[in-house]
Structure formats: C-alpha cells, structure tokens
Design an enzyme around this catalytic site. Structure first.
Site, short mmCIF file in Angstrom:
data_model
loop_
_atom_site.label_atom_id
_atom_site.label_comp_id
_atom_site.label_asym_id
_atom_site.label_seq_id
_atom_site.Cartn_x
_atom_site.Cartn_y
_atom_site.Cartn_z
N ASP A 7 0.97 -1.21 0.03
CA ASP A 7 -0.16 0.04 -0.05
C ASP A 7 0.94 1.16 -0.06
O ASP A 7 1.95 1.25 0.43
CB ASP A 7 -0.93 0.04 1.12
CG ASP A 7 -2.27 0.77 1.19
OD1 ASP A 7 -2.00 1.97 1.00
OD2 ASP A 7 -3.13 0.28 1.24
N TYR A 11 -12.14 6.89 -12.37
CA TYR A 11 -12.51 5.79 -11.75
C TYR A 11 -13.25 4.72 -12.46
O TYR A 11 -12.63 3.57 -12.75
CB TYR A 11 -13.33 6.14 -10.37
CG TYR A 11 -13.42 4.80 -9.31
CD1 TYR A 11 -12.30 4.17 -9.05
CD2 TYR A 11 -14.64 4.29 -9.32
CE1 TYR A 11 -12.50 3.03 -7.99
CE2 TYR A 11 -14.74 3.09 -8.26
CZ TYR A 11 -13.57 2.58 -7.64
OH TYR A 11 -13.86 1.53 -6.84
#
Ligand code: UDP
Length: 312
Positions: free
Chosen positions: A35, A148
């Site tokens: 991450d 997105y």
C-alpha cells in the site's frame, strides 16, 4: 494448521483490504500487504500481531519485486470514494491501468491467481436494473467519475487479455457499496458521512432529493465473497453486493433511527453523473460461489455505528 502459501493484498491498508488481510491471516496464509497509504492507513493494521504479516510501503504503478512464491494476489489498490478519486484523478487512472498491468505481470511470473477488485461503477448510471454481469454499462468517460469508472473498465479488459492470451488465472469481482468498521470517517461517502453527522449532532446532508438508490453490503460478506472467488475457476466478472435496495432518504432515516439523532435532514446539489439506481443481480455469486450476504442492514449498521462511536 499451518498454511505454507503466501498471498499479496494490494491496497491492504484500506478499508476492504485491511479486513481481507485479517481474514487471510486467520486462514493461516502468509500475507504481504502492499500500500502507498494515499487513502489507506497503518491504523487499520495496528491490531495485527501475526509474524506472518509483512507490510510494504510501495506505489504499485512502479515495478514490484517480490521474492516469495505467491499463490494468490488480491488487487484492491485504488482510491474508491468519489471524493477521493475526484481529488486524485491521475493517481486513480494510473493505479487502475499501470498498477493493474504490473500486478498482472507479477501474477504471470508467479503463476498466481489474480483477483481484480472491480466495481459496480463499471455500470455507470445504469439503464438496466438490477445490474447483471452481462450489462455493459452506461459510463460517461469524460465526466468527473470517468477517472475511476474507466480505470476499472480498463483493468477488467486487461485482466481478460492476460487470461485469454497469457493464461493468467484472473478473477474479477464487481464490488457494490460496502460498509463496516474501519471505513475512513471522513472519506466523503454516504455511510461515514451520515453516521458522523448523526453522532456529532450535525445536519444530515442528502445530495439531490434522496430518491437515488444504493444497496449496502456488510464488509464481512464481501471479504468472504472475494476469497471464495479465488477458490473457483470462473474468469468472468461476478457481482458481489447486497441485493437489498434502499433510497438515500430512507437510508438517512435509518441511520438517524439507530443513532437516535435529532439532526435535521438538509438537501444539497446532486454531484454530476451520480447514479440514480444501483442494485446487484447476485445470481452468479449465489450459484458459482455458493455465496450470499448474511448480514442485514440493521445488524451491519448497528455494528458499524458502534465502531464509529468507539473510535471518534
Ligand atoms: N450522498 C449523500 N450525502 C452524502 C454523501 C453521499 O446523499 O453526504 C449520496 C451520493 O450522492 C450518492 C449516494 O449517497 O447518491 C452514495 O454515495 P457514495 O459517495 O457513498 O458512493 P457512490 O455509491 O455514489 O459511489
């Protein structure tokens, strides 16, 4: 029981990712969480004490090097709240495209199963209702949500290309609205917004007139569905979500009721391209994964609200 398999979770410090890491550790996998903490946080991983857990702070749009053999890669990394991806449009496009490309390359070299966390946003503002996997969607590529939606559509197309041409064992989950503990309290989505507004005695902000619908699925159900998808050999997209549809106005009243908030409901402008309806057709998940949501909205919201209360 000791499991020798190592798995990767990209976006493992995010809301769904952190729940998935914990679930996989309980199943005795070794878990490598990758991450870059753009929207995820190490706080979500604080409760993990296992020696089988490794965190790597890395942006997956850059080359990824992992020495271990891997059996599954769960690819969740991406901003996912509309507020986040409007603020991070380029990063959202890059992680969906370049990040997914790197993950597919990694999956190929490790001969690992690759699960792509896709989204109900691939259906855009749908004209078919409920949305089945066969529906191609109604997306505005140049609208604000396009960054997105199109990134995830591109990611799905690339997963299928690696499946068809390179034989990578790809799986595609189209995740519908999900909620639960560890959601970022200020990520701007409707669940944390309403809960926070109710708990803090503020006005409850409905965008538009509240007639738009969503179907909210509790996190534990989604995590179970994601795992099950990696345990079968179905390469086409599978919807994961709760098929209990509710209008945003009804939802606001439900959160008010459970929190016993006296906050006033106020109406604000509807964001551009906000989908008017959303509800998954989950026949596929039911038959292929033998999966269905177990936690109803009342129970899930009560758990979520109590977590928010304890973590204010
Ligand atoms: N919404 C709202 N008030 C808020 C936040 C969101 O009425 O404070 C609405 C939003 O316009 C949308 C729905 O709630 O119609 C769900 O929004 P969310 O941001 O959770 O995600 P989406 O499902 O649109 O991706």
């Amino acid at each position: 029981m000791k499991n020798n398999e190592t798995v990767v979770v990209t976006g493992g410090a995010g809301f769904i990712g952190s729940h998935l890491c914990k679930y996989l550790l309980e199943k005795n996998y070794k878990v490598i969480c990758i991450d870059n903490l753009v929207t995820g946080t190490l706080k979500n991983l604080e409760s993990i004490k296992s020696g089988d857990f490794i965190f790597i702070n890395h942006d997956i749009t850059e080359y990824i090097e992992i020495k271990d053999n891997l059996s599954i890669i769960f690819h969740l990394a991406s901003p996912a709240s509309p507020v986040d991806y409007l603020q991070l449009p380029i990063q959202t496009l890059k992680v969906g495209a370049l990040g997914t490309h790197n993950i597919l390359g990694l999956s190929k070299s490790k001969r690992a199963i690759m699960l792509l966390a896709s989204t109900s946003e691939v259906y855009g503002d749908p004209v078919e209702h409920p949305q089945s996997e066969e529906y191609w969607g109604n997306v505005n590529p140049v609208g604000p949500r396009g960054v997105y939606d199109e990134a995830k559509r591109f990611a799905e197309a690339m997963a299928m290309a690696y499946y068809r041409q390179q034989g990578v064992m790809t799986r595609i989950a189209r995740i519908f609205n999900t909620y639960g503990p560890y959601m970022r309290m200020r990520d701007g989505r409707v669940v944390p917004n309403f809960i926070m507004q109710c708990l803090l005695g503020k006005e409850i902000t409905i965008y538009g007139n509240g007639s738009q619908t969503r179907s909210f699925c509790y996190i534990d159900d989604i995590v179970e569905g994601l795992y099950r998808l990696t345990q079968c050999d179905y390469p086409m997209p599978v919807n994961l979500g709760n098929a209990q549809e509710i209008s945003i106005l009804e939802f606001a009243n439900k959160v008010k009721e459970i929190t016993r908030s006296k906050g006033k409901i106020v109406f604000r402008p509807l964001p551009e391209d906000d989908p008017k309806k959303r509800m998954p057709d989950i026949k596929k998940a039911k038959t292929i994964l033998n999966w269905k949501p177990r936690v109803g909205l009342e129970e899930g919201l009560t758990k979520t609200i109590s977590w928010f209360k304890n973590n204010l």
